[in-house]
Design an enzyme around this catalytic site. Structure first.
Site, short mmCIF file in Angstrom:
data_model
loop_
_atom_site.label_atom_id
_atom_site.label_comp_id
_atom_site.label_asym_id
_atom_site.label_seq_id
_atom_site.Cartn_x
_atom_site.Cartn_y
_atom_site.Cartn_z
N ILE A 256 0.66 -49.12 25.96
CA ILE A 256 1.69 -49.87 26.70
C ILE A 256 2.31 -48.98 27.78
CG2 ILE A 256 2.17 -51.59 24.91
CD1 ILE A 256 4.72 -49.94 24.22
N GLY A 263 -9.20 -48.34 34.67
CA GLY A 263 -10.48 -48.14 35.34
C GLY A 263 -11.53 -47.79 34.31
N CYS A 266 -15.79 -49.23 31.27
CA CYS A 266 -15.80 -50.29 30.25
C CYS A 266 -14.84 -51.45 30.54
CB CYS A 266 -15.51 -49.70 28.88
SG CYS A 266 -16.84 -48.62 28.33
#
Ligand SMILES: NC(=O)c1ccc[n+]([C@@H]2O[C@H](COP(=O)([O-])OP(=O)(O)OC[C@H]3O[C@@H](n4cnc5c(N)ncnc54)[C@H](O)[C@@H]3O)[C@@H](O)[C@H]2O)c1
Length: 443
Positions: A256, A263, A266
């Site tokens: 959070i 980026g 995945c």
């Protein structure tokens, strides 16, 4: 056990090295000759903490071998892992050409019962395609050989890949075969000595679990970035809000952190592929679409802050950039927020001096040559040199040596003491007291 891992990138190399470390005999196959030649000489193609010694030791003791094709692999193994890339295709779907090419190669190669494990992140239904590709090759050869295709998605994190593989939160195995369950359990039990963390489920459930997991994490990031941008407009400190909500055990502190967007190799491609899967089933994924949109916007936030402070034209200004990798602990630059920021700064005429503790070689290799040729992008080999004589500092990746730097020195060497903190690493009050202009994400 004898294992063959096809694809020797982040996932394949870590998987191969860790299985070898546990006493298995592993052959890692990759079509990239340079990569395989390097590995045979002890040169790793990627940076991953702790991986080098595990690879080198197991290569020396003969449990880990490297070769460029299945034909060259010394012994036939009973288990083949597919760990090749699944990059996004033009429509956002996962491009399965590498996975299916490997499946066909396995079909051409095997002579006895084989378990084929999909470790690459692949859309729901891929195991059926892998199955069909192997079956076609066996039919072409005119042989009948039994095999099973299993889904075993990988959940390692770059930057902590070895640790994650050695002590996984869970290992998901998608199969309906009792025999396969037994073999996979046997293979993975050494990684879960204190308690078992194997989850068996259907193949399609396993395939979806990987996408749903990454999409959930991406959602947390985009949600937090949205709240951060709102906080900034309302004079609310997002860092206090982060701690306020993280302390709720139902929410938790991880994932959070507001920042300059997610980026890596995945999250961006997996969210896109899941959106595609939904659209292919006539289902509009409203949450996933929003997650992507917020992330696309977030990658421009740092440049917006810079141009608000310095104007849209940055000719004659120099920026010191700390961090190029998409996150700390890796040299992976794929879809890194730094690349978008660099592009925007360069288009605006700025000069950038950049430093990253491990991604310098990757940056030199992967960033456009003209950025270097024009003299607009300079990579420097020390973090403070990147700030010398600069008009502003921009923190993009939160590597540990950037967390508590020598601000007295920074103030002395910078032309103007302006800090854009893309990871909310610093205390704005302390920096302002020390005479810096400070701007973070959401504050
Ligand atoms: N990188 C991660 O953190 C991560 C984590 C979990 C899952 N995954 C998934 O695992 C898969 C692999 O990801 P990666 O990051 O390791 O990719 P990568 O690009 O680092 O490595 C893939 C390797 O496969 C090789 N390859 C391609 N075709 C081949 C063939 N026919 N035979 C042999 N080798 C071949 C390439 O040369 C390359 O070295 C992807 O589906 C990815 O989404 C990645």
């Amino acid at each position: 056990m004898k294992l063959t891992i096809i694809g020797t990138g982040y996932v394949g190399l870590v998987t191969g090295a860790c299985f070898a470390e546990m006493g298995n005999t592993v052959t890692c196959v990759d079509i990239d000759e340079k990569k395989i030649d390097g590995l045979k000489k002890g040169v790793l193609p990627i940076y991953e903490p702790g991986l080098e010694s595990v690879v080198i030791n197991n290569y020396k003791n003969g449990r880990l071998q490297f070769c460029t094709s299945l034909e060259d692999s010394a012994a036939e193994s009973g288990i083949y892992f597919i760990a090749v890339g699944t990059p996004p295709g033009e429509d956002g779907s996962a491009d399965l050409r590498y996975v299916l090419a490997v499946a066909r190669e396995i079909g051409r190669h095997i002579n006895d019962y084989t378990i084929v494990v999909d470790k690459s992140t692949v859309p729901v239904g891929t195991a059926d395609k892998v199955n069909a590709a192997i079956r076609d090759e066996l039919t072409r050869r005119g042989v009948k050989i039994a095999y099973d295709v299993v889904s075993n998605p990988e959940f390692l994190k770059e930057g902590a890949a070895l640790e994650d593989f050695m002590r996984p939160d869970r290992v998901i195995i998608g199969t309906n075969s009792e025999q396969v369950r037994k073999v996979m359990r046997d293979l993975y039990l050494p990684f879960m000595r204190n308690h078992e963390r194997l989850l068996f489920m259907g193949v399609r459930d396993a395939e979806m679990s990987k996408y749903a997991g990454n999409a959930m994490l991406a959602t947390k990031i985009s949600f937090m970035n949205e709240i951060a941008n709102l906080c900034e407009r309302m004079g609310v400190d997002i860092e206090n809000v982060r701690q306020g909500i993280g302390s709720d055990s139902r929410i938790g502190y991880s994932f959070i952190y507001p920042g300059a967007g997610y980026g890596g190799s995945c999250f961006p491609k997996d969210v896109k592929a899941l959106v595609r899967m939904a659209l292919d089933h006539d289902f509009e994924p409203k949450v996933l679409n929003a997650v992507e949109q917020r992330n696309d916007i977030q990658k421009h936030v740092l440049f917006e802050k810079i141009s608000k402070r310095f104007g849209a034209k940055l000719r004659g200004l120099t920026f010191g950039l700390w961090g190029l990798a998409f996150k700390p602990g890796t040299d992976d630059m794929r879809e890194a927020p730094s690349v978008i920021l660099l592009k925007e700064l360069i288009n605006a005429g700025a000069i950038i001096k950049a430093y990253d503790p491990v991604a310098m070689a990757a940056a030199r290799r992967e960033l456009p040559n003209e950025w270097f040729k024009s003299g607009q992008l300079k990579l420097v080999d020390e973090q403070y040199s990147a700030l010398d004589g600069t008009d502003a500092m921009v923190l993009v990746t939160e590597w540990k040596p950037f967390r508590h730097p020598d601000f007295k020195l920074i103030k002395k060497i910078m032309k103007t003491p302006v800090i854009f903190d893309g990871r909310n690493q610093y205390d704005p009050a302390l920096l302002r007291e020390a005479g810096f202009e400070y701007s973070g994400i959401g504050r």
